[in-house]
Write a protein that holds these residues in place. Structure first.
Motif, short mmCIF file in Angstrom:
data_model
loop_
_atom_site.label_atom_id
_atom_site.label_comp_id
_atom_site.label_asym_id
_atom_site.label_seq_id
_atom_site.Cartn_x
_atom_site.Cartn_y
_atom_site.Cartn_z
N LYS A 37 0.71 -1.16 -0.22
CA LYS A 37 0.09 -0.06 0.06
C LYS A 37 0.73 1.16 -0.01
N ALA A 38 1.92 1.22 0.72
CA ALA A 38 2.93 2.28 0.61
C ALA A 38 3.60 2.42 -0.55
N LEU A 60 2.38 1.62 -3.41
CA LEU A 60 1.22 2.42 -4.19
C LEU A 60 0.93 3.67 -4.04
N GLN A 61 0.77 3.84 -3.15
CA GLN A 61 0.61 5.71 -2.50
C GLN A 61 1.78 6.24 -2.98
N ASN A 62 2.94 5.95 -3.06
CA ASN A 62 4.15 6.39 -3.62
C ASN A 62 4.04 6.70 -5.14
N LYS A 116 1.45 6.80 -6.83
CA LYS A 116 0.26 7.72 -7.38
C LYS A 116 0.49 9.00 -7.11
N SER A 117 1.32 9.20 -5.71
CA SER A 117 1.22 10.61 -5.46
C SER A 117 2.69 11.34 -5.87
N GLU A 142 -2.54 -2.74 -7.64
CA GLU A 142 -3.97 -2.66 -7.03
C GLU A 142 -4.63 -4.04 -7.33
#
Length: 160
Positions: A15-16, A18-20, A22-23, A66
């Motif tokens: 999740k970390a 994925l967040q990196n 995306k952001s 995802e």
């Protein structure tokens, strides 16, 4: 869909990542593409080609993460203590001794995506993990290694 076994810690790491992606990574790639486009002719623009290639990688990795997270079967190793009853199962941390050399090592059996040998986390589909699954402390597991069969004694099984 096939469920993918994943420890809770492994899910947090994915999740970390994925967040990196995306952001941080996705906006950086978009900015790089815009910058390269501003240089004009795209047919011979190496910066543009590199940025588009990076975009493909980032978008592919986002889709992959995802998918894995949506199909994950989260397993908390600590909750396995009662049902596993000292048996080596997915998520267990196993203390081993190589019977030939006497070397001792500790591995946690995790999902394919979170396996990292430097952190002593081995994939559930690896030969050593497959040989260990179902064993108890005191049992000997035979592992087919490139150099021949290796024997490991299970010293302890923990669910942490």
């Amino acid at each position: 869909m096939i469920k993918i076994p994943l420890t809770v810690q492994g899910a947090v790491k994915l999740k970390a990542e994925l967040q990196n992606l995306k952001s941080v990574e996705r906006p950086a790639v978009i900015a790089a593409i815009a910058e390269a486009r501003s240089h004009g002719d795209l047919s011979e623009n190496a910066e543009y080609d590199a940025a588009k290639e990076r975009q493909g990688f980032v978008e592919g990795r986002i889709a992959e993460l995802e998918s894995k997270l949506s199909n994950a079967q989260l397993i908390e190793p600590a909750s396995l203590a009662e049902t596993a009853e000292g048996r080596v199962v997915f998520g267990a941390t196993v203390d081993l001794e190589d019977l030939e050399t006497g070397n001792k090592v500790t591995y946690q059996i995790v999902g394919d995506e979170e396996a990292e040998i430097k952190e002593f986390k081995i994939s559930v589909s690896s030969p050593i993990a497959r040989a260990l699954i179902g064993k108890y402390a005191g049992d000997v597991a035979e592992v087919m290694a490139p150099g021949g069969i290796r024997e490991y004694e299970v010293l302890d099984v923990k669910y942490i």
